[in-house]
Write a protein that holds these residues in place. Sequence first.
Motif, PDB file in Angstrom:
ATOM      1  N   SER A  98       0.830  -1.215   0.000  1.00  0.00           N
ATOM      2  CA  SER A  98       0.000   0.000   0.000  1.00  0.00           C
ATOM      3  C   SER A  98       0.857   1.255   0.000  1.00  0.00           C
ATOM      4  CB  SER A  98      -0.895   0.035   1.238  1.00  0.00           C
ATOM      5  OG  SER A  98      -1.808  -1.005   1.223  1.00  0.00           O
ATOM      6  N   HIS A  99       1.954   1.215   0.743  1.00  0.00           N
ATOM      7  CA  HIS A  99       2.793   2.410   0.851  1.00  0.00           C
ATOM      8  C   HIS A  99       3.420   2.752  -0.504  1.00  0.00           C
ATOM      9  CE1 HIS A  99       5.296   4.921   3.878  1.00  0.00           C
ATOM     10  NE2 HIS A  99       5.055   5.583   2.773  1.00  0.00           N
ATOM     11  N   THR A 100       3.941   1.729  -1.174  1.00  0.00           N
ATOM     12  CA  THR A 100       4.515   1.965  -2.498  1.00  0.00           C
ATOM     13  C   THR A 100       3.429   2.430  -3.468  1.00  0.00           C
ATOM     14  OG1 THR A 100       6.184   0.270  -2.053  1.00  0.00           O
ATOM     15  CG2 THR A 100       5.882   0.920  -4.352  1.00  0.00           C
ATOM     16  N   ALA A 102       0.786   4.135  -2.773  1.00  0.00           N
ATOM     17  CA  ALA A 102       0.449   5.531  -2.463  1.00  0.00           C
ATOM     18  C   ALA A 102       1.474   6.483  -3.070  1.00  0.00           C
ATOM     19  CB  ALA A 102       0.363   5.719  -0.949  1.00  0.00           C
ATOM     20  N   HIS A 103       2.755   6.105  -3.039  1.00  0.00           N
ATOM     21  CA  HIS A 103       3.785   6.967  -3.642  1.00  0.00           C
ATOM     22  C   HIS A 103       3.579   7.089  -5.155  1.00  0.00           C
ATOM     23  CE1 HIS A 103       7.168   7.302  -0.444  1.00  0.00           C
ATOM     24  NE2 HIS A 103       5.991   7.257   0.133  1.00  0.00           N
ATOM     25  N   VAL A 104       3.221   5.987  -5.788  1.00  0.00           N
ATOM     26  CA  VAL A 104       3.009   6.019  -7.245  1.00  0.00           C
ATOM     27  C   VAL A 104       1.831   6.920  -7.581  1.00  0.00           C
ATOM     28  CG1 VAL A 104       2.291   4.642  -9.252  1.00  0.00           C
ATOM     29  CG2 VAL A 104       4.068   3.772  -7.700  1.00  0.00           C
ATOM     30  N   ALA A 178       2.840  15.922   2.845  1.00  0.00           N
ATOM     31  CA  ALA A 178       3.017  16.608   4.117  1.00  0.00           C
ATOM     32  C   ALA A 178       3.590  15.648   5.161  1.00  0.00           C
ATOM     33  CB  ALA A 178       1.694  17.171   4.587  1.00  0.00           C
ATOM     34  N   GLU A 179       3.112  14.403   5.140  1.00  0.00           N
ATOM     35  CA  GLU A 179       3.570  13.416   6.128  1.00  0.00           C
ATOM     36  C   GLU A 179       5.053  13.127   6.004  1.00  0.00           C
ATOM     37  OE1 GLU A 179       4.689  10.184   5.066  1.00  0.00           O
ATOM     38  OE2 GLU A 179       3.537   9.681   3.288  1.00  0.00           O
ATOM     39  N   ALA A 180       5.591  13.371   4.806  1.00  0.00           N
ATOM     40  CA  ALA A 180       6.969  12.950   4.562  1.00  0.00           C
ATOM     41  C   ALA A 180       7.957  14.078   4.780  1.00  0.00           C
ATOM     42  CB  ALA A 180       7.088  12.410   3.154  1.00  0.00           C
ATOM     43  N   ALA A 200      11.581  11.674  -0.080  1.00  0.00           N
ATOM     44  CA  ALA A 200      12.173  11.492   1.248  1.00  0.00           C
ATOM     45  C   ALA A 200      11.162  10.744   2.090  1.00  0.00           C
ATOM     46  CB  ALA A 200      12.487  12.846   1.878  1.00  0.00           C
ATOM     47  N   ASP A 201      11.558   9.617   2.662  1.00  0.00           N
ATOM     48  CA  ASP A 201      10.567   8.751   3.289  1.00  0.00           C
ATOM     49  C   ASP A 201      11.216   7.754   4.241  1.00  0.00           C
ATOM     50  OD1 ASP A 201       7.554   8.062   2.790  1.00  0.00           O
ATOM     51  OD2 ASP A 201       8.575   6.147   2.982  1.00  0.00           O
ATOM     52  N   GLY A 202      10.558   7.549   5.370  1.00  0.00           N
ATOM     53  CA  GLY A 202      11.088   6.586   6.346  1.00  0.00           C
ATOM     54  C   GLY A 202      10.295   5.299   6.410  1.00  0.00           C
ATOM     55  N   THR A 204       8.319   1.598   4.871  1.00  0.00           N
ATOM     56  CA  THR A 204       8.751   0.329   4.289  1.00  0.00           C
ATOM     57  C   THR A 204       8.028   0.117   2.954  1.00  0.00           C
ATOM     58  OG1 THR A 204       7.086  -0.886   5.556  1.00  0.00           O
ATOM     59  CG2 THR A 204       9.272  -0.704   6.524  1.00  0.00           C
ATOM     60  N   HIS A 205       8.787  -0.365   1.979  1.00  0.00           N
ATOM     61  CA  HIS A 205       8.282  -0.487   0.597  1.00  0.00           C
ATOM     62  C   HIS A 205       8.661  -1.828  -0.020  1.00  0.00           C
ATOM     63  CE1 HIS A 205       7.029   3.751  -0.016  1.00  0.00           C
ATOM     64  NE2 HIS A 205       7.863   3.949   0.996  1.00  0.00           N
ATOM     65  N   VAL A 206       7.911  -2.187  -1.082  1.00  0.00           N
ATOM     66  CA  VAL A 206       8.273  -3.385  -1.847  1.00  0.00           C
ATOM     67  C   VAL A 206       9.405  -3.046  -2.816  1.00  0.00           C
ATOM     68  CG1 VAL A 206       6.018  -4.497  -1.639  1.00  0.00           C
ATOM     69  CG2 VAL A 206       6.442  -2.941  -3.560  1.00  0.00           C
TER      70      VAL A 206
HETATM   71 ZN   LIG Z   1       5.663   7.466   2.216  1.00  0.00          ZN
END
Ligand SMILES: [Zn+2]
Length: 235
Positions: A98-100, A102-104, A178-180, A200-202, A204-206
């Motif tokens: 989901s995180h990856t 969302a970035h896309v 904003a979260e990042a 810029a992100d802390g 976890t991603h695939v």
């Molecule tokens: Zn992120």
Amino acid sequence: MAKALFLVDCYLKESEATVASVKDGKYVILDQTIFYAKGGGQPHDTGKIVKGDEVYNVVYVGKFLGEISHEVDHAGLQPSDKVHCVLNWERRYKLMRSHTAAHVLAALLNKGTGALITGNQLEEDHVRFDFSLEKFDRELLQAYLAKANDLFGTDIAVKWYELPREEAMKIPGVVKMAEAFPPDLPVLRIVEIEGVDRQADGGTHVRNLREVGKVELVKTENKGKNNRRIYFKLS
Ligand SMILES: [Zn+2]
């Protein structure tokens, strides 16, 4: 400060660790951890900390005074205990996908419409996504989701690495969400989706966009003149 193993290897499902300290019996700090602490729009991990035959369920992981604190379901762990940590991988892997995703979607919307992403909250079963855009309709959004799904059917590598802050801040759009917004650190962790996005992100991603699978729209909401909220989920 505990070593955050998940920042280097998002796929680490188990690890050894030593208990560094325990507060009120249930708040445990380890010398190194695979458990993600809630923050940056990503929920905390769950799992277990095992000492010999005794299993301590990790019910919450948060950051307190710069340390990653694991709340376990009962007291008993002591400083210097050698423990074995096991992630609830099913939950974490969904959050990575989901995180990856969302970035896309953020990158596509930002590139295509100039929309700024104002919020992004992952949950285990859906993603809530806020952005500001004046002209907006469901059809347009479906088109962006379709574009994202096309990318999720392609072999595109996702990498994470550190860059000096000064260099990182030169990347166009490196702070899209904003979260990042990057903390005031000399070195920033960058998550790069090859040819799509650098952020810029802390979290976890695939490793490859194919791992995301497909996403689908759950619902959309208008929150005032320019503020849009959508919910999507992994199919
Ligand atoms: Zn992120």
